[in-house]
Design an enzyme around this catalytic site. Structure first.
Site, short mmCIF file in Angstrom:
data_model
loop_
_atom_site.label_atom_id
_atom_site.label_comp_id
_atom_site.label_asym_id
_atom_site.label_seq_id
_atom_site.Cartn_x
_atom_site.Cartn_y
_atom_site.Cartn_z
N THR A 29 -89.18 78.52 0.11
CA THR A 29 -89.17 77.65 1.29
C THR A 29 -88.09 76.57 1.21
OG1 THR A 29 -90.85 76.35 0.16
CG2 THR A 29 -91.64 77.95 1.79
N GLY A 30 -87.35 76.52 0.11
CA GLY A 30 -86.35 75.47 -0.06
C GLY A 30 -85.01 75.83 0.54
N ARG A 57 -98.12 73.37 -1.19
CA ARG A 57 -97.74 72.75 0.09
C ARG A 57 -97.35 73.80 1.12
NH1 ARG A 57 -95.46 69.39 -3.84
NH2 ARG A 57 -93.64 70.73 -4.02
N ARG A 117 -78.92 76.83 -18.68
CA ARG A 117 -77.48 77.11 -18.61
C ARG A 117 -76.77 76.99 -19.93
NH1 ARG A 117 -76.71 73.49 -13.29
NH2 ARG A 117 -77.60 74.94 -11.77
N CYS A 148 -73.32 74.42 -8.68
CA CYS A 148 -72.50 74.73 -7.51
C CYS A 148 -71.03 74.27 -7.66
CB CYS A 148 -73.10 74.10 -6.27
SG CYS A 148 -73.92 72.53 -6.58
N GLN A 175 -69.51 66.00 -2.68
CA GLN A 175 -70.59 66.98 -2.58
C GLN A 175 -71.53 66.72 -1.40
OE1 GLN A 175 -70.67 67.44 -7.42
NE2 GLN A 175 -72.53 68.04 -6.37
N SER A 178 -76.86 68.86 1.13
CA SER A 178 -77.71 70.06 1.01
C SER A 178 -77.87 70.48 -0.45
CB SER A 178 -77.15 71.22 1.84
OG SER A 178 -75.80 71.46 1.51
N LYS A 232 -72.46 68.59 -16.51
CA LYS A 232 -72.67 70.02 -16.22
C LYS A 232 -71.30 70.67 -15.99
CE LYS A 232 -76.83 69.10 -13.51
NZ LYS A 232 -77.33 69.02 -12.11
N HIS A 260 -69.28 71.80 -0.60
CA HIS A 260 -68.72 70.82 -1.54
C HIS A 260 -67.19 70.96 -1.52
CE1 HIS A 260 -72.72 70.18 -2.87
NE2 HIS A 260 -72.68 70.69 -4.09
N ASN A 333 -71.90 75.25 -0.74
CA ASN A 333 -72.67 75.04 -1.98
C ASN A 333 -73.97 75.83 -2.02
OD1 ASN A 333 -73.10 72.94 0.16
ND2 ASN A 333 -74.85 72.43 -1.11
P1 NAP Z 1 -85.61 72.09 -1.92
O1 NAP Z 1 -85.02 72.35 -0.60
O2 NAP Z 1 -86.23 70.78 -2.17
O3 NAP Z 1 -86.68 73.25 -2.24
C1 NAP Z 1 -87.46 73.24 -3.40
C2 NAP Z 1 -88.23 74.55 -3.49
O4 NAP Z 1 -88.98 74.58 -4.70
C3 NAP Z 1 -89.24 74.72 -2.37
O5 NAP Z 1 -89.40 76.07 -2.05
C4 NAP Z 1 -90.51 74.18 -3.02
O6 NAP Z 1 -91.70 74.66 -2.43
C5 NAP Z 1 -90.35 74.76 -4.41
N1 NAP Z 1 -91.20 74.05 -5.36
C6 NAP Z 1 -91.18 72.73 -5.65
N2 NAP Z 1 -92.18 72.44 -6.52
C7 NAP Z 1 -92.82 73.60 -6.78
C8 NAP Z 1 -93.94 73.95 -7.57
N3 NAP Z 1 -94.61 73.04 -8.29
N4 NAP Z 1 -94.34 75.25 -7.60
C9 NAP Z 1 -93.69 76.18 -6.87
N5 NAP Z 1 -92.62 75.90 -6.08
C10 NAP Z 1 -92.20 74.63 -6.04
O7 NAP Z 1 -84.53 72.25 -3.09
P2 NAP Z 1 -83.29 73.28 -3.18
O8 NAP Z 1 -82.06 72.61 -2.72
O9 NAP Z 1 -83.66 74.58 -2.58
O10 NAP Z 1 -83.12 73.39 -4.74
C11 NAP Z 1 -84.11 73.86 -5.60
C12 NAP Z 1 -83.57 73.91 -7.01
O11 NAP Z 1 -82.50 74.87 -7.07
C13 NAP Z 1 -82.94 72.60 -7.50
O12 NAP Z 1 -83.89 71.75 -8.07
C14 NAP Z 1 -81.93 73.07 -8.48
O13 NAP Z 1 -82.51 73.19 -9.76
C15 NAP Z 1 -81.52 74.41 -7.95
N6 NAP Z 1 -80.23 74.33 -7.25
C16 NAP Z 1 -79.22 74.94 -7.82
C17 NAP Z 1 -77.99 74.91 -7.23
C18 NAP Z 1 -76.84 75.54 -7.93
O14 NAP Z 1 -75.76 75.02 -7.82
N7 NAP Z 1 -77.01 76.61 -8.63
C19 NAP Z 1 -77.79 74.28 -6.03
C20 NAP Z 1 -78.84 73.65 -5.44
C21 NAP Z 1 -80.06 73.69 -6.08
P3 NAP Z 1 -92.49 73.80 -1.29
O15 NAP Z 1 -91.72 73.99 -0.02
O16 NAP Z 1 -93.82 74.46 -1.27
O17 NAP Z 1 -92.51 72.39 -1.75
C1 3JM Z 2 -80.91 69.95 -9.46
O1 3JM Z 2 -75.40 69.14 -5.46
C2 3JM Z 2 -76.22 69.03 -6.41
O2 3JM Z 2 -77.01 68.06 -6.51
C3 3JM Z 2 -76.25 70.07 -7.50
C4 3JM Z 2 -77.35 71.09 -7.39
C5 3JM Z 2 -78.59 70.71 -8.16
C6 3JM Z 2 -78.81 71.12 -9.48
C7 3JM Z 2 -77.85 72.01 -10.19
O3 3JM Z 2 -77.65 73.12 -9.76
O4 3JM Z 2 -77.28 71.61 -11.22
C8 3JM Z 2 -79.55 69.93 -7.50
C9 3JM Z 2 -80.70 69.55 -8.17
C10 3JM Z 2 -79.97 70.74 -10.13
C11 3JM Z 2 -80.25 71.16 -11.52
O5 3JM Z 2 -79.91 70.44 -12.46
O6 3JM Z 2 -80.84 72.24 -11.70
#
Ligand code: NAP
Ligand code: 3JM
Length: 354
Positions: A29-30, A57, A117, A148, A175, A178, A232, A260, A333
């Site tokens: 859902t994120g 949620r 990582r 990203c 950045q 989102s 990172k 970004h 991103n």
């Molecule tokens: P987001 O929009 O806040 O979405 C968070 C997602 O995680 C939602 O689906 C949420 O579910 C779920 N979640 C949170 N707590 C949970 C729990 N206790 N159990 C199960 N699901 C849970 O955040 P996002 O931007 O999608 O990013 C999520 C994560 O991806 C970040 O924290 C980061 O580690 C990673 N990320 C990586 C990159 C990259 O560059 N590779 C980029 C952005 C993010 P609900 O809707 O039910 O709360």
């Molecule tokens: C947690 O733009 C950003 O904030 C980076 C994306 C991000 C990360 C990541 O991919 O490094 C957002 C929130 C993380 C994390 O450390 O997993």
């Protein structure tokens, strides 16, 4: 062959046999999860069963995939039975707990968080740069997706490094919100509306107001005065491309919704001209060269949003040193920076390894 013995499901369609895979999206859902579902659909990933997982949620919600509605289920320890590929983006602590549980159940995890990582035996992969590292999924059943900002920089720099060896990188990022998730997207929108209506903005997600501002802090500060996001970029670049490259980064959050942007300065061992860099990048996988200053053409966040490529332009010689080049690198991103890179890894995994 999947390690679990959970065999891929074969079915016959219009006279040919197609192999499908049982896929779970954790954090469905994120902001990243939503993009993950769209990219699986767009690229026609051979999804057989699809499991959408999130927190309590989201109980009662459902999401669309290929015109069909799928209920969102609550992530639990027993969520991974029969699941072959897990695409994780629910935050670091969720991955730390559930990725090993999923791997134990025979699911190969592509993890989008920073949790694994830098673990030496876990591969950190950008398909255009080090696809061969995917073979190491066997070590722990986990493959890490880089940050990203690192991903788009690697896509742009790999061809240059191969040609003339990069010695040092100085990068500053711009950045999009989102990258922080759906709450941050809402916060930028609400603060912008409030300020334009002469009202006090509410500050919740970031340490300061993000609308009409630039924040030189992404993630938390560490002992050396840099932020975790900056470190990172330093550490992931070394792991993915070359441990001998010196990297220094300044990461900045700007009031942009998607994509970004990065100002990248490189110093190379051997001389390369601007024309030489353009020639390399014009044929580089995943890169789109947009560099026509006379016609004011250069990469822009608003143009990169929704696209798969990493856009590169403003290529100039750094006249302050012997072998230096400046570039402007922009990418979506949530796509190449997260969901697309993860799905590309999963594609290679099923084509070559499972
Ligand atoms: P987001 O929009 O806040 O979405 C968070 C997602 O995680 C939602 O689906 C949420 O579910 C779920 N979640 C949170 N707590 C949970 C729990 N206790 N159990 C199960 N699901 C849970 O955040 P996002 O931007 O999608 O990013 C999520 C994560 O991806 C970040 O924290 C980061 O580690 C990673 N990320 C990586 C990159 C990259 O560059 N590779 C980029 C952005 C993010 P609900 O809707 O039910 O709360
Ligand atoms: C947690 O733009 C950003 O904030 C980076 C994306 C991000 C990360 C990541 O991919 O490094 C957002 C929130 C993380 C994390 O450390 O997993």
């Amino acid at each position: 062959m999947p390690r679990s013995g959970a065999l891929p499901f074969y079915f016959v369609r219009k006279g040919f046999v197609m192999n499908t895979w049982s896929v779970a999206v954790v954090g469905a859902t994120g902001a990243v999860g939503n993009e993950m579902i769209r990219i699986l659909e767009e690229r026609n990933f051979p999804v057989g069963k699809l499991k959408l997982l999130a927190s309590e949620r989201s109980l009662g919600k459902s999401l669309e995939f290929r015109g069909k509605s799928y209920p969102v289920e609550v992530l639990k320890e027993d969520s991974f039975g029969g699941v072959q590929i897990g695409l994780f983006s629910a935050g670091g602590s969720i991955s730390e707990k559930f990725a090993p549980i999923a791997a134990q159940a025979g699911c190969v995890v592509v993890d989008n968080t920073s949790a694994f990582r830098m673990v030496p035996e876990i591969p950190l992969v950008v398909p255009e740069v080090n696809p061969e590292a995917i073979a190491q999924y066997k070590n722990r059943g986990i493959i890490a997706n880089p940050n990203c900002s690192t991903i788009q920089m690697m896509v742009a720099l790999k061809p240059i490094h191969d040609a003339v060896r990069i010695k040092r990188i100085v990068v500053s990022t711009y950045q999009a919100v989102s990258g922080t998730g759906k709450k941050a997207i809402e916060e930028l929108e609400q603060q912008t509306r409030a300020l334009l209506a002469c009202q006090e903005p509410t500050v919740k997600v970031y340490p300061h107001q993000i609308a009409f501002n630039c924040l030189p802090q992404i993630d938390v500060f560490v002992e050396n005065g840099y932020t975790k996001e900056e470190m990172k970029m330093v550490n992931e670049t070394k792991k993915i491309m070359d441990p001998s490259i010196a990297v220094t980064a300044t990461t900045v959050r700007v009031p942009v919704f998607y994509s970004h942007s990065e100002s990248v300065n490189i110093e190379t061992e051997r001389k390369i001209t601007v024309a030489g860099v353009k020639e390399l990048l014009a044929k580089a996988p995943g890169v789109k060269l947009v560099d026509d200053p006379a016609n004011r053409q250069y990469p822009l966040a608003i143009h990169a949003a929704g696209k798969d490529e990493t856009f590169v332009g403003r290529i100039r010689e750094d006249e302050s040193i012997a072998n230096g080049i400046n570039l402007w690198v922009v990418s979506d991103n949530l796509r190449k920076g997260a969901a697309l890179n993860a799905v590309q890894i999963a594609e290679i995994l099923i084509q070559k390894y499972l």
